[in-house]
Scaffold this active site. Structure first.
Site, short mmCIF file in Angstrom:
data_model
loop_
_atom_site.label_atom_id
_atom_site.label_comp_id
_atom_site.label_asym_id
_atom_site.label_seq_id
_atom_site.Cartn_x
_atom_site.Cartn_y
_atom_site.Cartn_z
N ALA A 66 -13.61 -4.91 -33.90
CA ALA A 66 -13.41 -4.47 -32.52
C ALA A 66 -11.96 -4.78 -32.16
O ALA A 66 -11.34 -5.67 -32.75
CB ALA A 66 -14.37 -5.22 -31.61
N GLY A 111 -16.71 -5.83 -36.36
CA GLY A 111 -17.36 -4.58 -35.97
C GLY A 111 -17.22 -3.51 -37.05
O GLY A 111 -18.05 -2.59 -37.11
N GLU A 114 -19.91 -4.25 -39.49
CA GLU A 114 -21.17 -3.89 -38.83
C GLU A 114 -21.36 -2.38 -38.76
O GLU A 114 -22.48 -1.87 -38.90
CB GLU A 114 -21.19 -4.50 -37.43
N GLU A 134 -15.95 -13.26 -36.81
CA GLU A 134 -16.07 -13.52 -35.37
C GLU A 134 -15.99 -15.01 -35.03
O GLU A 134 -15.44 -15.38 -33.99
CB GLU A 134 -17.38 -12.93 -34.82
N1 DAK Z 1 -7.92 -5.58 -33.11
C1 DAK Z 1 -6.69 -5.16 -32.66
N2 DAK Z 1 -5.60 -5.04 -33.46
C2 DAK Z 1 -5.75 -5.33 -34.73
C3 DAK Z 1 -6.99 -5.77 -35.28
C4 DAK Z 1 -8.11 -5.87 -34.40
N3 DAK Z 1 -9.33 -6.22 -34.81
N4 DAK Z 1 -6.81 -6.00 -36.60
C5 DAK Z 1 -5.52 -5.71 -36.87
N5 DAK Z 1 -4.89 -5.31 -35.76
C6 DAK Z 1 -3.50 -4.92 -35.62
C7 DAK Z 1 -2.59 -6.13 -35.71
O1 DAK Z 1 -2.51 -6.78 -34.47
C8 DAK Z 1 -1.28 -5.48 -36.11
O2 DAK Z 1 -0.70 -4.87 -34.99
P1 DAK Z 1 0.90 -4.95 -34.71
O3 DAK Z 1 1.19 -6.41 -34.67
O4 DAK Z 1 1.50 -4.26 -35.91
O5 DAK Z 1 1.07 -4.23 -33.43
C9 DAK Z 1 -1.73 -4.35 -37.04
O6 DAK Z 1 -3.10 -4.11 -36.73
C10 DAK Z 1 -1.65 -4.72 -38.51
O7 DAK Z 1 -2.35 -5.95 -38.70
P2 DAK Z 1 -1.69 -7.22 -39.41
O8 DAK Z 1 -0.21 -7.23 -39.22
O9 DAK Z 1 -2.44 -8.42 -38.97
O10 DAK Z 1 -1.98 -6.89 -40.93
P3 DAK Z 1 -2.22 -7.93 -42.12
O11 DAK Z 1 -2.24 -7.13 -43.36
O12 DAK Z 1 -1.26 -9.07 -42.02
O13 DAK Z 1 -3.67 -8.52 -41.87
C11 DAK Z 1 -6.03 -8.38 -41.31
C12 DAK Z 1 -4.80 -7.66 -41.92
C13 DAK Z 1 -7.15 -7.34 -41.24
C14 DAK Z 1 -6.47 -9.51 -42.25
C15 DAK Z 1 -5.67 -8.94 -39.93
O14 DAK Z 1 -5.10 -7.87 -39.14
C16 DAK Z 1 -6.84 -9.47 -39.18
O15 DAK Z 1 -7.30 -10.57 -39.45
N6 DAK Z 1 -7.32 -8.69 -38.19
C17 DAK Z 1 -8.39 -9.12 -37.31
C18 DAK Z 1 -9.69 -9.08 -38.05
C19 DAK Z 1 -10.81 -9.58 -37.18
O16 DAK Z 1 -10.87 -10.73 -36.76
N7 DAK Z 1 -11.73 -8.70 -36.90
C20 DAK Z 1 -12.90 -9.02 -36.16
C21 DAK Z 1 -12.63 -8.78 -34.72
S1 DAK Z 1 -14.00 -9.33 -33.73
C22 DAK Z 1 -19.26 -5.67 -30.07
C23 DAK Z 1 -19.05 -4.92 -31.16
C24 DAK Z 1 -18.31 -5.40 -32.13
C25 DAK Z 1 -17.75 -6.63 -32.00
C26 DAK Z 1 -17.93 -7.37 -30.90
C27 DAK Z 1 -18.69 -6.91 -29.92
N8 DAK Z 1 -20.02 -5.20 -29.06
C28 DAK Z 1 -20.63 -3.91 -29.25
C29 DAK Z 1 -20.15 -6.04 -27.95
C30 DAK Z 1 -16.95 -7.08 -33.05
C31 DAK Z 1 -16.10 -8.07 -32.93
C32 DAK Z 1 -15.03 -8.06 -33.86
O17 DAK Z 1 -14.91 -7.17 -34.64
#
Ligand code: DAK
Length: 260
Positions: A66, A111, A114, A134
């Site tokens: 997400a 997400g 998921e 998460e």
């Molecule tokens: N959201 C927003 N931006 C994101 C992102 C995300 N999840 N993942 C990556 N980006 C953005 C980064 O901020 C960066 O943007 P700029 O800085 O260039 O503007 C760009 O994508 C490239 O990312 P990185 O520079 O970080 O790239 P790396 O290769 O260094 O790292 C990475 C890749 C995938 C390991 C890292 O980006 C990362 O850890 N990303 C976050 C992963 C994460 O934690 N995902 C889970 C998010 S929580 C729901 C439904 C779903 C959910 C919740 C509720 N409902 C229906 C209520 C789900 C929750 C989640 O998914």
């Protein structure tokens, strides 16, 4: 339909939906969730589409979760609204009578993992990474991860992924049954298309019944699930595809299914 965050194409009964926000690693913001919901809702009644492939744009990510920047400031009411939108999309994909194949071409986190779990099958590129990070953000999965992941890979393995937030690579995802197959990146979409074409060549009433039997049967006890299967099996005999499929076998020729 015109989309800001999706690409869509359809040929020979196979629709390909590409989530297209590569700068944010295809993270799901609300606009993208709404577009996915509209598109999958429309696919339900689109007779030109038999099988759907869902993938991410670029070489790095399927969906990195997400959109954290959009989620970080929201309050509980908006969080619930977001959750309901996500669940509605998941239900729409699962209830679609047509098979949906996730072609996971990189990160499938939170997400994103998921979303892949809602699909009927998952093919992964060798650079794919799966995880439910998460807990690193102080939340739990909100898009069904605590429920669909253990149903697919078992409680113990799901617990480890959900509580550590660790990522697993494609080989490990294959080993634990999270994905059906792992392919070199350039072979992923051709393999997904080949699989989709094979399924599209069958009678689509039967394919839809298989999807229903798997989806609904797994949620009830075995005896009732077998009765449900028997009901669907019986219904097959009301279709032209059953008559044609069995006649074609007896006449030693390929079946010409009409999906009726
Ligand atoms: N959201 C927003 N931006 C994101 C992102 C995300 N999840 N993942 C990556 N980006 C953005 C980064 O901020 C960066 O943007 P700029 O800085 O260039 O503007 C760009 O994508 C490239 O990312 P990185 O520079 O970080 O790239 P790396 O290769 O260094 O790292 C990475 C890749 C995938 C390991 C890292 O980006 C990362 O850890 N990303 C976050 C992963 C994460 O934690 N995902 C889970 C998010 S929580 C729901 C439904 C779903 C959910 C919740 C509720 N409902 C229906 C209520 C789900 C929750 C989640 O998914």
């Amino acid at each position: 339909m015109i989309f800001e965050n999706l690409l869509y194409e359809c040929s020979d009964g196979i629709a390909t939906v590409t989530i297209n926000r590569p700068k944010a690693l295809n993270a799901l913001n609300q606009a993208t969730l709404k577009e996915l919901l509209s598109l999958f809702t429309a696919l339900k009644d689109d007779v030109a589409v038999k099988v759907v492939i869902l993938t991410g744009a670029g070489e790095k990510a399927f969906v990195a979760g997400a959109d954290i920047s959009e989620m970080q400031p929201i309050d509980a009411v908006a969080g619930r609204h977001f959750a309901l939108l996500g669940h509605k999309l998941a239900a729409t994909i699962e209830e679609l009578s047509k098979p949906v194949i996730a072609a996971v071409n990189g990160f499938a986190l939170g997400g994103g993992c998921e979303l892949a779990l809602c699909c009927d099958m998952r093919l992964a590129s060798e650079n794919a990474r799966f995880g439910q990070p998460e807990v690193n953000l102080g939340v739990i999965p909100g898009f069904g991860g605590t429920q669909r992941l253990p149903r697919l890979i078992g409680k113990g393995r799901a617990c480890e992924l959900l509580m550590t937030g660790d990522m697993v690579d494609a080989a490990e995802a294959y080993r634990i049954g999270l994905v059906n197959k792992v392919l070199p990146a350039d072979e992923l979409l051709p393999a997904a298309s080949k699989l989709a074409a094979k399924i599209a060549s069958k009678g689509q009433v039967a394919i839809g019944f298989v999807k229903s039997a798997l989806r609904d049967g797994l949620e009830i006890d075995l005896a009732r699930a077998c009765t449900y299967e028997a009901d669907l099996f019986g219904l097959c005999f009301a279709t032209a595809d059953q008559k044609e499929g069995m006649l074609a076998f007896l006449e030693k020729r390929p079946a010409q299914f009409t999906d009726k």
